[in-house]
Each structure stands twice: as structure tokens, then as C-alpha cells.
Design an enzyme around this catalytic site. Structure first.
Site, PDB file in Angstrom:
ATOM      1  N   SER A  61       6.871   9.613  -4.466  1.00  0.00           N
ATOM      2  CA  SER A  61       8.056   9.894  -3.638  1.00  0.00           C
ATOM      3  C   SER A  61       9.337   9.435  -4.330  1.00  0.00           C
ATOM      4  O   SER A  61       9.326   8.558  -5.178  1.00  0.00           O
ATOM      5  CB  SER A  61       7.936   9.178  -2.295  1.00  0.00           C
ATOM      6  OG  SER A  61       6.755   9.555  -1.637  1.00  0.00           O
TER       7      SER A  61
HETATM    8  N1  SAH Z   1       3.066   6.768  -1.385  1.00  0.00           N
HETATM    9  C1  SAH Z   1       3.175   7.607  -2.550  1.00  0.00           C
HETATM   10  C2  SAH Z   1       3.399   9.028  -2.195  1.00  0.00           C
HETATM   11  C3  SAH Z   1       2.208   9.819  -2.504  1.00  0.00           C
HETATM   12  S1  SAH Z   1       2.299  11.511  -2.082  1.00  0.00           S
HETATM   13  C4  SAH Z   1       4.198   7.034  -3.493  1.00  0.00           C
HETATM   14  O1  SAH Z   1       4.200   5.846  -3.672  1.00  0.00           O
HETATM   15  O2  SAH Z   1       4.965   7.756  -4.077  1.00  0.00           O
HETATM   16  C5  SAH Z   1       1.383  11.550  -0.602  1.00  0.00           C
HETATM   17  C6  SAH Z   1      -0.077  11.224  -0.712  1.00  0.00           C
HETATM   18  O3  SAH Z   1      -0.617  11.400   0.579  1.00  0.00           O
HETATM   19  C7  SAH Z   1      -0.886  12.130  -1.639  1.00  0.00           C
HETATM   20  O4  SAH Z   1      -1.503  11.353  -2.616  1.00  0.00           O
HETATM   21  C8  SAH Z   1      -1.910  12.770  -0.704  1.00  0.00           C
HETATM   22  O5  SAH Z   1      -3.176  12.955  -1.283  1.00  0.00           O
HETATM   23  C9  SAH Z   1      -1.971  11.754   0.422  1.00  0.00           C
HETATM   24  N2  SAH Z   1      -2.495  12.248   1.683  1.00  0.00           N
HETATM   25  C10 SAH Z   1      -2.270  13.443   2.295  1.00  0.00           C
HETATM   26  N3  SAH Z   1      -2.970  13.491   3.454  1.00  0.00           N
HETATM   27  C11 SAH Z   1      -3.622  12.304   3.571  1.00  0.00           C
HETATM   28  C12 SAH Z   1      -4.505  11.750   4.536  1.00  0.00           C
HETATM   29  N4  SAH Z   1      -4.882  12.429   5.626  1.00  0.00           N
HETATM   30  N5  SAH Z   1      -4.989  10.508   4.331  1.00  0.00           N
HETATM   31  C13 SAH Z   1      -4.648   9.794   3.229  1.00  0.00           C
HETATM   32  N6  SAH Z   1      -3.831  10.273   2.285  1.00  0.00           N
HETATM   33  C14 SAH Z   1      -3.317  11.506   2.450  1.00  0.00           C
END
Ligand code: SAH
Length: 278
Positions: free
Chosen positions: A127
Site C-alpha cells: 500500500s
Molecule cells: N498490508 C499490505 C497491503 C497488502 S495488499 C501492505 O503492507 O502494504 C492486500 C493484501 O490483502 C493482499 O496480499 C491480499 O492477498 C490480501 N487479502 C485479500 N483478501 C484477503 C482475505 N480475505 N484474508 C486475508 N488477506 C486477504
């Protein structure tokens, strides 16, 4: 606020030593900037009063790539986010402290301190720092110490690392196993003792650990899963992007046993919240 017994976290490796080899002092977690809003100031005071956990100090193992270990480049990012409207000094200190370049591929490391989302594989992204900061600032503005925080969507682990600087315990769930493993690998050398990573469907939350003092959802769904609403402590906040193509960062405050207040905030763009695990 619940009090947990002291726990050994899987990522606890050893005592944190700073680069000069000295035992690291607790860095700036308290204190607020002059323009700090009331809610944030209250939070800082509550933290100081409750002594809500000492701040975790990330140990950065020397990383030669591009000379990016310099604190200065991170401080500049924090400064830019401050100029962009992030007021909470604890959040800015955390952003200034976490080496974001260690959470992306080496080929992207030179972009790690731009305020941009970057690919992390498996069609997911790390993000934008400003959005990470905004979400964490919104959690802190509840005015309560963040003893237990839940993140849905660990991705590469960056936001969990930032959260670990302002919360006593961070639980983070990821549904894509290789990303869960990668986050573990990214965090291990940083020696973050207060993060617990889980592989699973974050829509279910962690009922056995709940209630949480804050929940951050890092992927966009059309609605907030009921399980997460139920796992929020009364008075605590949940921040999540809501929507499909058009998404709005949404703040939920649990105001009672059966009451939640919803506030729609900024236009954002997140990857989708999906069900099940892969
Ligand atoms: N927190 C991260 C952002 C990752 S992007 C950062 O530090 O930048 C969002 C993430 O959410 C992805 O890796 C995706 O696989 C995960 N995601 C989507 N749906 C999800 C769910 N139901 N449970 C857990 N993770 C999920």
C-alpha cells in the site's frame, strides 16, 4: 482494554540492539506535534499513563542496496506525509523508522520511498505510505491504547511493521501462502517481537484473540465482514476500504454491543478482499 499475559511471539529473536551496538532506547512514541489534534494528544497521554507497551524498535540489518539504509530518506518520506496532512507524530515516527525498501523487490527498492503502491507479486501491492499512515492515524484517534490490533491482508508485511511501532501486539492475516511466507521472511531480520502472522481468510478475523483495540483492512470488499465488526472492542475503530472499482476509505466505530457508527472518508484504491485461501 484487555490485559494479556506476556507472550513470546514467533518473530521474537532477541533483544534489540541499535546500529552502534548499544541497547536501543525507546524512540519517539509519545509526544505530539504542535498542530496535533485533541484526540491524538489524548491518545498520547493515555499511552503515557497506561504505559501501553514499550515501543518496539526495529533492528535494521545492514543492507547495501542503493545506500537506502539511510534514515534520512525515510525521514523525508515522513516529512512529506506530514505536509500532506498526517498529524500524529507517532505515525510519522513509525513511517520514518520502518525500512520500506526491505519489503519490495530489489529492482523496486529505489522507488520504495515514493508515496506509491508497488507490485509485490501474486497480483497484489504494497500500500501507499500515505494510506498506511492515514489508516493507522485513524485507529490511534480512538484515544485508546492499541494493545491488540488486527490487520487483514498482510501482503509483504510493511503495514504490520508500521503498526508494530504504535501497538502492543499486532496480528495480521494473509490468504495467499507465498505472501504470508514472504512477509515472515521480510520481518524476521527486522526483529519485530510483537507481530503475529497468520495464514487464513481474514474475513473471519481471529475470534480466539478478539476483542481488538483496532482493525485495519488492507483490501477492499463491498461490505465489512460481520465477524470483524463483532471482534472490535466497544470504543475501538475499524478502518477499511469499501467498494469495487470506486472505493471509499470507511471508518467504523463500535459505539455499543449492537451499535456501530460508519463515516465515509477518502477515495482510495485497494486490491480486492477475497474469500478463502490459496
Ligand atoms: N498490508 C499490505 C497491503 C497488502 S495488499 C501492505 O503492507 O502494504 C492486500 C493484501 O490483502 C493482499 O496480499 C491480499 O492477498 C490480501 N487479502 C485479500 N483478501 C484477503 C482475505 N480475505 N484474508 C486475508 N488477506 C486477504
Amino acid at each position: 482494554m484487555s490485559q494479556l499475559p506476556a507472550k513470546r511471539f514467533p518473530l521474537a529473536l532477541s533483544e534489540v540492539i541499535d546500529r552502534s551496538g548499544k541497547r536501543a532506547a525507546s524512540p519517539a512514541r509519545t509526544g505530539t506535534s504542535g498542530s496535533h489534534r485533541k484526540a491524538g494528544a489524548t491518545t498520547a497521554a493515555a499511552h503515557a499513563k497506561a504505559g501501553a507497551g514499550k515501543q518496539t524498535v526495529l533492528k535494521e540489518v545492514p543492507h547495501e542496496a542503493l545506500g537506502l539504509t539511510s534514515e534520512r530518506i525515510r525521514q523525508r518520506l515522513a516529512q512529506r506525509l506530514g505536509e500532506g496532512g498526517i498529524r500524529d507524530s507517532r505515525v510519522l515516527a513509525a513511517i520514518g523508522h520502518v525500512p520500506r525498501h526491505r519489503f519490495v523487490d530489489a529492482a523496486l527498492a529505489n522507488q520504495a520511498y515514493e508515496d506509491a503502491a508497488l507490485p509485490i507479486g501474486h497480483a497484489q501491492t504494497i500500500s501507499k505510505p500515505s494510506v498506511v499512515a492515514r489508516m493507522i492515524e485513524l485507529l490511534l484517534a480512538s484515544g485508546r491504547p492499541l494493545d491488540k490490533v488486527l490487520e487483514i491482508g498482510t501482503g509483504c508485511g510493511y503495514q504490520a511493521a508500521v503498526l508494530s511501532q504504535v501497538a502492543r501486539e499486532v496480528y495480521s492475516i494473509e490468504r495467499i501462502r507465498p505472501l504470508h511466507e514472504r512477509a515472515k521472511a521480510n520481518l524476521r531480520p527486522l526483529r519485530v517481537p510483537n507481530i503475529r502472522l497468520h495464514y487464513g481468510d481474514g474475513r473471519l478475523g481471529m475470534p480466539l484473540v478478539a476483542p481488538f483495540d483496532g482493525i485495519v483492512v488492507a483490501a477492499a470488499g463491498l461490505e465489512i465482514p460481520q465477524a470483524l465488526l463483532e471482534q472490535l472492542d466497544i470504543g475501538a475503530r475499524l478502518v477499511a476500504p469499501l467498494g469495487g472499482e470506486q472505493q471509499i476509505l470507511t471508518l467504523i466505530e463500535r459505539t455499543g454491543a449492537h451499535q456501530w457508527r460508519e463515516t465515509r472518508l477518502d477515495r482510495v484504491f485497494f486490491v480486492p478482499l477475497k474469500s478463502g485461501i490459496i
